[in-house]
Design a protein around this motif. Structure first.
Motif, mmCIF file in Angstrom:
data_model
loop_
_atom_site.group_PDB
_atom_site.id
_atom_site.type_symbol
_atom_site.label_atom_id
_atom_site.label_comp_id
_atom_site.label_asym_id
_atom_site.label_seq_id
_atom_site.Cartn_x
_atom_site.Cartn_y
_atom_site.Cartn_z
ATOM 1 N N GLU A 114 0.735 -15.114 41.154
ATOM 2 C CA GLU A 114 1.312 -13.918 40.541
ATOM 3 C C GLU A 114 0.774 -12.650 41.202
ATOM 4 O OE1 GLU A 114 3.689 -11.553 38.426
ATOM 5 O OE2 GLU A 114 3.763 -13.743 38.461
ATOM 6 N N GLN A 118 2.832 -9.784 43.481
ATOM 7 C CA GLN A 118 2.749 -8.348 43.227
ATOM 8 C C GLN A 118 2.396 -7.578 44.503
ATOM 9 O OE1 GLN A 118 -0.102 -7.965 40.052
ATOM 10 N NE2 GLN A 118 1.253 -8.859 38.510
ATOM 11 N N GLU A 148 10.068 -16.868 46.035
ATOM 12 C CA GLU A 148 9.015 -17.819 45.701
ATOM 13 C C GLU A 148 8.696 -18.737 46.881
ATOM 14 O OE1 GLU A 148 10.681 -19.524 42.221
ATOM 15 O OE2 GLU A 148 10.270 -17.739 40.988
#
Length: 214
Positions: A114, A118, A148
């Protein structure tokens, strides 16, 4: 990088400015088989006001550098260029190279998926935002699956340096008259015209003059 007091950069604000304006960095580490160097865009951590930086490497560069396990040096090169002794007037002199450079060293922290997403999102936004029609990471024709998959090919890192060496060699050992001559030559149209270096010199010498007069 050899340091000497008259050329040392120690002001954190100035170091952050140099890093922010020169994000294309060289990453160097000592691997078992010898030195390893890579080149990546790196940004200041926007959640900190120190010299912490964030970035990513593509696999398998993380293994080559032992990322997260060994010390990493990240080098930022600011404006630099040739200075002719002919710009000093009728005085003995030799050619030199003026420059500003920052070396940050430490063992980086690996980012979670995650956090890495970012950082990737911020990197794209940082460089795309000046365009009239920016292409951001999560915007079409990209979709979530594509982003992803992209992230899985990278390893994000955060580096809070435990060692900082920064140097600004900008003719501080010359008289104000010679400095002004060098700046004017760099601002001109000759073969070694270098407005960015001229601006860096003027900024540094104006700050030195202000400090002397304060």
């Amino acid at each position: 990088m050899r340091q000497n007091p008259s050329f040392a950069m120690t002001d954190v604000g100035e170091l952050r400015r140099l890093i922010a304006r020169n994000p294309w960095a060289t990453l160097v580490s000592a691997a078992p088989d010898g030195l390893v160097a890579s080149h990546y865009a790196v940004l200041l951590d926007d959640g900190r006001d120190d010299l912490t930086i964030v970035g990513h490497v593509g696999r398998p560069d993380d293994l080559l550098h032992g990322l997260g396990e060994r010390e990493l040096m990240v080098i930022f090169q600011g404006p630099h260029g040739y200075v002719s002794p002919g710009w000093y007037g009728d005085a003995a002199g030799v050619p030199t190279w003026n420059f500003a450079s920052v070396h940050l060293s430490g063992v980086p922290e690996l980012l979670t998926t995650e956090e890495n997403l970012q950082v990737l999102d911020r990197l794209v936004a940082h460089f795309e935002s000046p365009r009239d029609d920016p292409r951001l990471l999560w915007e079409r024709p990209n979709d979530a699956a594509y982003v992803e998959r992209l992230e899985k090919g990278t390893i994000g890192f955060r580096l809070t340096p435990t060692k900082v060496v920064a140097k600004r060699k900008l003719s501080q050992n010359k008289t104000p008259e010679v400095v002004e001559s060098v700046i004017l030559e760099l601002e001109g149209t000759g073969p070694y015209s270098n407005p960015a270096l001229a601006a860096e010199m003027r900024r540094a010498h104006d700050a030195m003059a202000a400090a002397r007069n304060s």
